[in-house]
Structure formats: C-alpha cells, structure tokens
Design a protein around this motif. Structure first.
Motif, mmCIF file in Angstrom:
data_model
loop_
_atom_site.group_PDB
_atom_site.id
_atom_site.type_symbol
_atom_site.label_atom_id
_atom_site.label_comp_id
_atom_site.label_asym_id
_atom_site.label_seq_id
_atom_site.Cartn_x
_atom_site.Cartn_y
_atom_site.Cartn_z
ATOM 1 N N ASP A 56 0.830 -1.207 0.000
ATOM 2 C CA ASP A 56 0.000 0.000 0.000
ATOM 3 C C ASP A 56 0.863 1.257 0.000
ATOM 4 O O ASP A 56 0.539 2.256 -0.661
ATOM 5 C CB ASP A 56 -0.924 0.012 1.221
ATOM 6 N N HIS A 57 1.960 1.212 0.745
ATOM 7 C CA HIS A 57 2.868 2.356 0.773
ATOM 8 C C HIS A 57 3.532 2.555 -0.592
ATOM 9 O O HIS A 57 3.699 3.697 -1.048
ATOM 10 C CB HIS A 57 3.938 2.152 1.855
ATOM 11 N N ALA A 58 3.865 1.452 -1.252
ATOM 12 C CA ALA A 58 4.557 1.535 -2.546
ATOM 13 C C ALA A 58 3.697 2.203 -3.614
ATOM 14 O O ALA A 58 4.218 2.886 -4.509
ATOM 15 C CB ALA A 58 4.975 0.140 -3.000
ATOM 16 N N VAL A 59 2.392 1.997 -3.555
ATOM 17 C CA VAL A 59 1.503 2.575 -4.579
ATOM 18 C C VAL A 59 0.797 3.837 -4.076
ATOM 19 O O VAL A 59 -0.094 4.363 -4.753
ATOM 20 C CB VAL A 59 0.454 1.542 -5.061
ATOM 21 N N GLY A 60 1.188 4.320 -2.889
ATOM 22 C CA GLY A 60 0.652 5.577 -2.393
ATOM 23 C C GLY A 60 -0.815 5.551 -2.038
ATOM 24 O O GLY A 60 -1.551 6.490 -2.361
ATOM 25 N N ARG A 61 -1.272 4.462 -1.369
ATOM 26 C CA ARG A 61 -2.687 4.354 -0.992
ATOM 27 C C ARG A 61 -2.992 5.297 0.171
ATOM 28 O O ARG A 61 -2.865 4.932 1.333
ATOM 29 C CB ARG A 61 -3.022 2.905 -0.629
ATOM 30 N N ARG A 62 -3.429 6.502 -0.148
ATOM 31 C CA ARG A 62 -3.720 7.488 0.879
ATOM 32 C C ARG A 62 -4.999 7.174 1.661
ATOM 33 O O ARG A 62 -5.293 7.811 2.674
ATOM 34 C CB ARG A 62 -3.843 8.886 0.251
ATOM 35 N N ASP B 215 -4.930 -2.397 -11.304
ATOM 36 C CA ASP B 215 -3.653 -1.824 -11.736
ATOM 37 C C ASP B 215 -2.663 -1.737 -10.580
ATOM 38 O O ASP B 215 -1.484 -2.094 -10.724
ATOM 39 C CB ASP B 215 -3.875 -0.435 -12.346
ATOM 40 N N ASP B 216 -3.133 -1.242 -9.410
ATOM 41 C CA ASP B 216 -2.245 -1.151 -8.245
ATOM 42 C C ASP B 216 -1.760 -2.529 -7.827
ATOM 43 O O ASP B 216 -0.582 -2.711 -7.468
ATOM 44 C CB ASP B 216 -2.975 -0.491 -7.071
ATOM 45 N N ASP B 217 -2.651 -3.522 -7.855
ATOM 46 C CA ASP B 217 -2.263 -4.878 -7.473
ATOM 47 C C ASP B 217 -1.203 -5.431 -8.428
ATOM 48 O O ASP B 217 -0.243 -6.090 -8.004
ATOM 49 C CB ASP B 217 -3.482 -5.802 -7.478
ATOM 50 N N ALA B 218 -1.379 -5.183 -9.715
ATOM 51 C CA ALA B 218 -0.420 -5.686 -10.696
ATOM 52 C C ALA B 218 0.968 -5.103 -10.452
ATOM 53 O O ALA B 218 1.984 -5.795 -10.616
ATOM 54 C CB ALA B 218 -0.895 -5.351 -12.109
ATOM 55 N N ARG B 219 1.025 -3.863 -10.035
ATOM 56 C CA ARG B 219 2.324 -3.207 -9.782
ATOM 57 C C ARG B 219 3.036 -3.791 -8.574
ATOM 58 O O ARG B 219 4.262 -3.670 -8.449
ATOM 59 C CB ARG B 219 2.104 -1.709 -9.570
ATOM 60 N N THR B 220 2.301 -4.420 -7.664
ATOM 61 C CA THR B 220 2.916 -4.947 -6.441
ATOM 62 C C THR B 220 2.917 -6.472 -6.389
ATOM 63 O O THR B 220 3.107 -7.054 -5.326
ATOM 64 C CB THR B 220 2.181 -4.386 -5.207
ATOM 65 N N GLY B 221 2.676 -7.115 -7.515
ATOM 66 C CA GLY B 221 2.827 -8.561 -7.594
ATOM 67 C C GLY B 221 1.643 -9.381 -7.149
ATOM 68 O O GLY B 221 1.789 -10.595 -6.920
ATOM 69 N N ILE B 222 0.475 -8.775 -7.006
ATOM 70 C CA ILE B 222 -0.719 -9.524 -6.623
ATOM 71 C C ILE B 222 -1.420 -10.008 -7.885
ATOM 72 O O ILE B 222 -1.892 -9.205 -8.690
ATOM 73 C CB ILE B 222 -1.682 -8.658 -5.791
ATOM 74 N N ARG B 223 -1.479 -11.340 -8.051
ATOM 75 C CA ARG B 223 -2.154 -11.904 -9.206
ATOM 76 C C ARG B 223 -3.067 -13.045 -8.753
ATOM 77 O O ARG B 223 -2.773 -14.216 -8.957
ATOM 78 C CB ARG B 223 -1.145 -12.404 -10.259
ATOM 79 N N ALA C 75 -2.530 -13.740 -3.654
ATOM 80 C CA ALA C 75 -1.644 -13.568 -4.804
ATOM 81 C C ALA C 75 -1.577 -14.810 -5.678
ATOM 82 O O ALA C 75 -0.751 -14.877 -6.591
ATOM 83 C CB ALA C 75 -0.240 -13.197 -4.327
ATOM 84 N N THR C 76 -2.422 -15.788 -5.426
ATOM 85 C CA THR C 76 -2.366 -17.046 -6.165
ATOM 86 C C THR C 76 -3.676 -17.299 -6.914
ATOM 87 O O THR C 76 -4.684 -16.633 -6.688
ATOM 88 C CB THR C 76 -2.115 -18.227 -5.204
#
Length: 277
Positions: free
Chosen positions: A60-66, A176-184, A122-123
């Motif tokens: 959440d911090h990596a994608v700036g979830r305010r 989109d945010d999930d894809a950027r942090t490896g959640i699939r 993530a699976t």
C-alpha cells in the motif's frame, strides 16, 4: 482508534456483522445468543480487516494508498498487528459460550480469511477462502442455537456464491495497483470483464439455490417475498453482464454485483427457519 477503525475495512465489517445479526434473527436465537453471535462476528471481521492492511502495508505504501491508515502513517504496522490478534482472540472467546461446534467453525472461517490475507490473495486459489468462509457463514447462526445444526446444503451454496461474487469484484477498482505490487489472484488472471460476468452468474446460482432449496421440489410453496428477491438478483445480474460486455470494467461493476449479492443475502435471511433444515 480512528486509524484502527479505518484499517478494519468498516463497510464490509459492518455489512457482514449485520448479516450475522439478520441470520440469527431468522433462526430465532435467544437475545443473549444473538448478541454474542453478532459481537463474535464483528470482532472476527475487525481482525480480518486490520490484518489485511497489516499484511499489505508495504504494498500500500509503494503505490501511495492514501486511503489506508497504515500507508498514510496514522498507525504503525505493529499496532495494527496487535489489534488484529486481540480482535481474533475476542472473536473466539465470544464464540465459546455458544458451543464448541460454533467455536470450531468460526475458528475455521477466520483461519480461512487470514490465510487469504497472508498470501493466498496472490495465487490462482485466491477464491478458495471466500468459498469456504462465506459458504460456512450461515452455519454460524444455526450452530449458535440451543439445538445446534449445520445449515442446509443450499444455504452453503448460497453463501459460497455470495463469497465468490465479493471476491471476483472486490478487486476490480484496484487491478492496476495490485499488478504493480505482484498480486495476481484469480480475478487478476481472469480480467475484469470475465470476473464480473462470473460473479453475476454466481449470485444467480445462489439465488436459485435459496429459491428452490427449502421447497422439497414443490415450487408452489415458494413465498412471494422469495420470488421478489430472486427477480431482483436476476435483474441486477443481467445488467451487470451487459455492462461488462459493452463498457470497460470499473467500479460500477463492483457496485452492481454487490447490489445483487446483498439481495441474495436478503433472500437467504428471508428463508428463516428453513436454514437449519
């Protein structure tokens, strides 16, 4: 406290707690059993929501979830983790007076939900905890009764359908945010349109189960209220599928499916004493 409440996913926490209260009323629980059931589910949902944000803090911090209190700096991960475990313990303690069967099932439901937070999200098996936890959910009410009984099979199907719909659409706004942090998880692999369509089909399947399950094959015994809820579920599901096919997936699909899922939940509650049949 404000930060912890924000991290608990207040909307879903209150909706699921209200559903537990409604199911308890539907099976005519005594007042003290109804209060304990509702408080136990509420505490359990607090633990699930807060632990989810604690596990996701780095992403959440990596994608700036305010919109996330931990990512925003309102609370620390350690505080959230402590609160989540405290709420989990409270949920189990509140379940214990309702009997060992209810306690065991609630522990299973919460363990399933925590496993999603801890990594299953993530699976490709990300939907499994939702099928299990929501499929078992009606039984929390029926097992809280003086004569505990597991909910009828059709109620399990309806609960699992509700859970599938929640999971398949809950992530749509965050793909989109999930894809950027490896959640699939499964919805990410299926895509927005397919996920929304499958969710709509799931709630219709659940509505059919609730409509026909208590009848023993005699359709004439279906009360008008059940037909009304069923018609509403089907109507919203059809709109969802059409919207998914003609427009890009977005938050509107999530709202439509959640509307259908809540109608399904109302239909389930309206089935009343048949839940324990």
């Amino acid at each position: 406290m404000r930060g912890l409440w924000g991290a608990s996913h207040p909307g879903p926490t209150l909706v699921v707690s209200a559903l537990a209260l409604a199911l308890g009323l539907a099976v005519s629980l005594e007042a003290w059993r109804l209060v304990l059931l509702t408080l136990a589910v509420f505490a359990g949902q607090l633990s699930v929501g807060i632990s989810n944000d604690a596990f996701d803090a780095v992403r959440d911090h990596a994608v700036g979830r305010r919109d996330k209190p931990i990512a925003r700096g309102d609370i620390r991960v350690g505080q959230a983790s402590s609160a989540a475990f405290t709420a989990l313990a409270a949920a189990l303690l509140l379940s214990a007076p309702l009997g060992w069967r209810m306690l065991a099932l609630h522990a299973l439901v919460l363990g399933s939900a925590w496993s999603y937070n801890a990594g299953l999200k993530a699976t490709s098996a990300s939907i499994v905890p939702f099928l299990l936890s929501f499929g078992a959910f009606p039984s929390l009410a029926t097992l809280s009764a003086p004569d505990p009984a597991v909910a009828a099979g059709w109620a399990w199907i309806a609960g699992a359908a509700f859970g599938a719909a929640v999971h398949l659409t809950n992530v749509l706004p965050d793909l989109d945010d999930d894809a950027r942090t490896g959640i699939r998880g499964l919805p990410h692999r299926l895509g927005g349109r397919v996920s929304a369509t499958m969710a709509a089909i799931a709630v219709v399947g659940g509505a059919v189960a609730v409509l026909l399950g208590p009848t023993d094959g005699d359709i004439s015994t279906i009360p008008p209220l059940s037909w009304i809820f069923f018609t509403g579920v089907v109507a919203v599901a059809v709109v969802t599928v059409i919207r998914a096919l003609v427009r890009p997936p977005g938050r509107i699909l999530f709202r439509l499916v959640m509307g259908a899922a809540l109608l399904l939940a109302a239909q389930l509650v309206a089935s009343g004493s048949a839940l324990a049949a």
